[in-house]
Design an enzyme around this catalytic site. Structure first.
Site, PDB file in Angstrom:
ATOM      1  N   ASN A 138       0.133  -9.136  -9.733  1.00  0.00           N
ATOM      2  CA  ASN A 138      -0.555  -7.784  -9.269  1.00  0.00           C
ATOM      3  C   ASN A 138      -1.799  -7.471 -10.328  1.00  0.00           C
ATOM      4  O   ASN A 138      -2.224  -6.359  -9.807  1.00  0.00           O
ATOM      5  CB  ASN A 138       0.620  -6.968  -9.409  1.00  0.00           C
ATOM      6  CG  ASN A 138       1.573  -7.057  -8.090  1.00  0.00           C
ATOM      7  OD1 ASN A 138       1.133  -7.688  -7.196  1.00  0.00           O
ATOM      8  ND2 ASN A 138       2.841  -6.869  -7.983  1.00  0.00           N
ATOM      9  N   CYS A 177      -1.672  -4.414   8.752  1.00  0.00           N
ATOM     10  CA  CYS A 177      -1.966  -3.660   7.702  1.00  0.00           C
ATOM     11  C   CYS A 177      -2.564  -2.232   8.480  1.00  0.00           C
ATOM     12  O   CYS A 177      -3.734  -2.175   8.387  1.00  0.00           O
ATOM     13  CB  CYS A 177      -3.000  -3.955   6.676  1.00  0.00           C
ATOM     14  SG  CYS A 177      -3.518  -2.789   5.548  1.00  0.00           S
ATOM     15  N   VAL A 201       9.822   3.916  -1.959  1.00  0.00           N
ATOM     16  CA  VAL A 201       8.451   3.775  -2.106  1.00  0.00           C
ATOM     17  C   VAL A 201       7.999   3.169  -0.704  1.00  0.00           C
ATOM     18  O   VAL A 201       6.971   3.138  -0.252  1.00  0.00           O
ATOM     19  CB  VAL A 201       8.079   2.735  -3.080  1.00  0.00           C
ATOM     20  CG1 VAL A 201       6.706   2.120  -3.257  1.00  0.00           C
ATOM     21  CG2 VAL A 201       8.604   3.322  -4.544  1.00  0.00           C
ATOM     22  N   ILE A 230      -3.763   2.317   2.914  1.00  0.00           N
ATOM     23  CA  ILE A 230      -5.365   1.941   3.146  1.00  0.00           C
ATOM     24  C   ILE A 230      -6.016   3.015   3.412  1.00  0.00           C
ATOM     25  O   ILE A 230      -7.283   3.305   2.900  1.00  0.00           O
ATOM     26  CB  ILE A 230      -5.681   0.676   3.746  1.00  0.00           C
ATOM     27  CG1 ILE A 230      -7.028   0.264   3.574  1.00  0.00           C
ATOM     28  CG2 ILE A 230      -5.305   0.992   5.378  1.00  0.00           C
ATOM     29  CD1 ILE A 230      -7.621  -0.876   4.249  1.00  0.00           C
ATOM     30  N   ASP A 231      -5.702   4.224   4.017  1.00  0.00           N
ATOM     31  CA  ASP A 231      -6.173   5.312   4.395  1.00  0.00           C
ATOM     32  C   ASP A 231      -6.896   6.063   3.173  1.00  0.00           C
ATOM     33  O   ASP A 231      -7.661   6.751   2.923  1.00  0.00           O
ATOM     34  CB  ASP A 231      -5.600   6.219   5.158  1.00  0.00           C
ATOM     35  CG  ASP A 231      -4.211   6.672   4.636  1.00  0.00           C
ATOM     36  OD1 ASP A 231      -3.681   6.026   3.882  1.00  0.00           O
ATOM     37  OD2 ASP A 231      -3.623   7.905   5.026  1.00  0.00           O
ATOM     38  N   LEU A 232      -5.953   5.817   1.994  1.00  0.00           N
ATOM     39  CA  LEU A 232      -6.132   6.519   0.770  1.00  0.00           C
ATOM     40  C   LEU A 232      -7.522   5.939   0.116  1.00  0.00           C
ATOM     41  O   LEU A 232      -8.262   6.543  -0.385  1.00  0.00           O
ATOM     42  CB  LEU A 232      -5.112   6.629  -0.268  1.00  0.00           C
ATOM     43  CG  LEU A 232      -3.651   7.120   0.241  1.00  0.00           C
ATOM     44  CD1 LEU A 232      -2.620   7.161  -0.806  1.00  0.00           C
ATOM     45  CD2 LEU A 232      -4.157   8.823   0.611  1.00  0.00           C
TER      46      LEU A 232
END
Length: 443
Positions: free
Chosen positions: A23, A119, A330, A126-128
């Protein structure tokens, strides 16, 4: 179809060395695209399927990428003119490919990246990423399976509040802001160690970033970045996985280069379960108890308990005395492995966003299918203490995040092997690819 076969009942003892963090390496490799001068040398790169995938994405963008899997080193030169479109055929395998969006947008004012499969905007954050780019002056268009971002001139520094501390959004915005004009402030930023590692890499390249690892990150944009040398941090999730492996078998395993400061929440829960975690020079020693005691776990953004350790801890709690509860806050739909545990005779049930685990389950070997990367590891861990043979299939998930896990567990004393449909012992495809690429390089 390949499978991993585990015979339970063997205590683990010995030493295992961690790989570089998956990561951490993916955003670092993506960030290398920003360097308009010089070459970057990335060390301690794990030999994983996802690394090969991101390398192919970078090559398709016209970056020069050489990966030596023997020395675990990637050399990247992105100083030449790059392409600014990453098509679906290269990004479909991995959501992390969207991390090239920020670097390309910052450097060229234009980027077009295919949406990775599964996605959907809204269901994943991913909008963030896109809201952050818009705040910096970019125009965003989403359609026909692509995200396209454009800006006239340079991105502009902005104050950006993330509705949730998304790791990917924090990384993408931080990379874009490194070349923006003026100051960018990211509030409610993700605090993961991998964020700190990326910021350290960018700063070595010439960026001006402070506050990584806290909820507020400040970036003052610079004109350009240069290639540099960087070593990836150890993989804390691999560390946690081997911690559980030692604990569940009542073993004694030294985990070389494990970092306590990256694992405090995991260590806290292990100690609640009567596991000894001892600091030794260069790593941590994990000693499993005669009797495990159950506990309750709630996943949270860092520094809370990591969602990527949820399924592994579930396997440990199956062998603990008492009733334990795991609550997942989460990600949605991250309990698919529960049904596979039930096939192994686990006494476990789902209630909303929680799982209730009744120990001590007398686990029985069974044929089970990995539902995701960490579930694959969890099923192997359960197999270590099951009666009979456990056969784990759908190994494509496992290969995305663990290097040589079968060989590492076998070296610690596990009875474990990976076989093809004919029962012949095999290595993961990425290992074969690594050997072939090194042979070609040697020629």
């Amino acid at each position: 179809m390949e499978k991993i076969i585990v015979s339970g009942g063997h205590q683990l003892n010995g030493t295992v060395r961690l790989e570089g963090a998956k990561n951490a390496v993916l955003p670092v490799l993506a960030a290398s695209l920003i360097a308009s001068e010089g070459e970057s040398v990335i060390k301690e790169v794990p030999v994983l399927a996802d690394v090969y995938t991101i390398n192919e994405v970078l090559r398709n963008l016209n970056a020069e990428v050489e990966f030596d899997s023997t020395t675990k080193t990637v050399n990247i030169n992105a100083s030449q003119q790059l392409e600014t479109e990453a098509p679906f055929e290269y990004v479909r395998k991995m959501r992390a490919s969207v991390l090239v969006l920020g670097p390309l947008l910052a450097r060229y004012g234009h980027a077009k990246v295919a949406m990775p499969g599964g996605c959907a905007i809204g269901s994943r954050p991913i909008d963030l990423h896109l809201k952050g780019f818009e705040a910096m002056g970019a125009e965003i268009h989403v359609g026909n399976g692509y995200v396209e971002a454009n800006v006239n001139g340079r991105l502009q520094g902005a104050k950006i509040y993330l509705d949730m501390p998304s790791v990917g959004a924090t990384e993408n915005i931080m990379m874009a802001a490194a070349l923006a004009e003026g100051k960018t402030v990211i509030e409610n930023a993700a605090k993961e160690p991998e964020i700190v590692d990326l910021a350290n890499y960018l700063n070595k390249m010439g960026a001006n970033i402070v506050g990584a690892g806290t909820e507020t990150i400040r970036i003052i944009g610079v004109e350009k970045l240069r290639g540099t040398e960087h070593m990836i941090i150890p993989d804390r999730i691999e560390a946690g996985t081997f911690m559980v492996a030692s604990a569940i078998t009542g073993g004694n395993v030294f985990i070389e280069n494990a970092m306590r400061e990256h694992l405090r929440s995991v260590i806290s829960k292990l100690e609640e379960m009567n596991v000894d975690v001892i600091d030794e020079n260069g790593g941590l020693r994990i000693i499993g108890p005669e009797k495990l005691k159950s506990t309750d776990i709630k996943t949270l953004p860092h520094p809370g308990f990591p969602t990527d350790m949820q399924s592994q801890m579930m396997s440990l709690m199956l062998r603990a005395e008492g009733t334990g509860v795991i609550t997942e806050t989460v990600f949605e739909n991250r309990f698919m492995h529960v049904e596979e545990f039930r096939r192994m005779n686990a006494n476990i049930k789902i209630e909303g966003r929680s799982v209730i685990i009744e120990g001590i389950s007398e686990l029985q070997g069974a044929e089970v299918a990995a539902t995701d990367l960490r579930a694959a590891a969890a099923l192997i861990l359960a197999g270590l203490v099951s009666d009979g043979y456990t056969r784990v299939t759908e190994l494509k998930h496992l290969d995305r995040g663990y290097v040589d896990i079968v060989d590492k567990l076998a070296a610690l004393g596990a009875d474990i092997k990976r076989v093809d449909e004919n029962g012949v012992v095999v290595q993961p495809l990425y290992v074969t690819a690594a050997k072939e690429s090194n042979e070609i390089a040697a020629d």
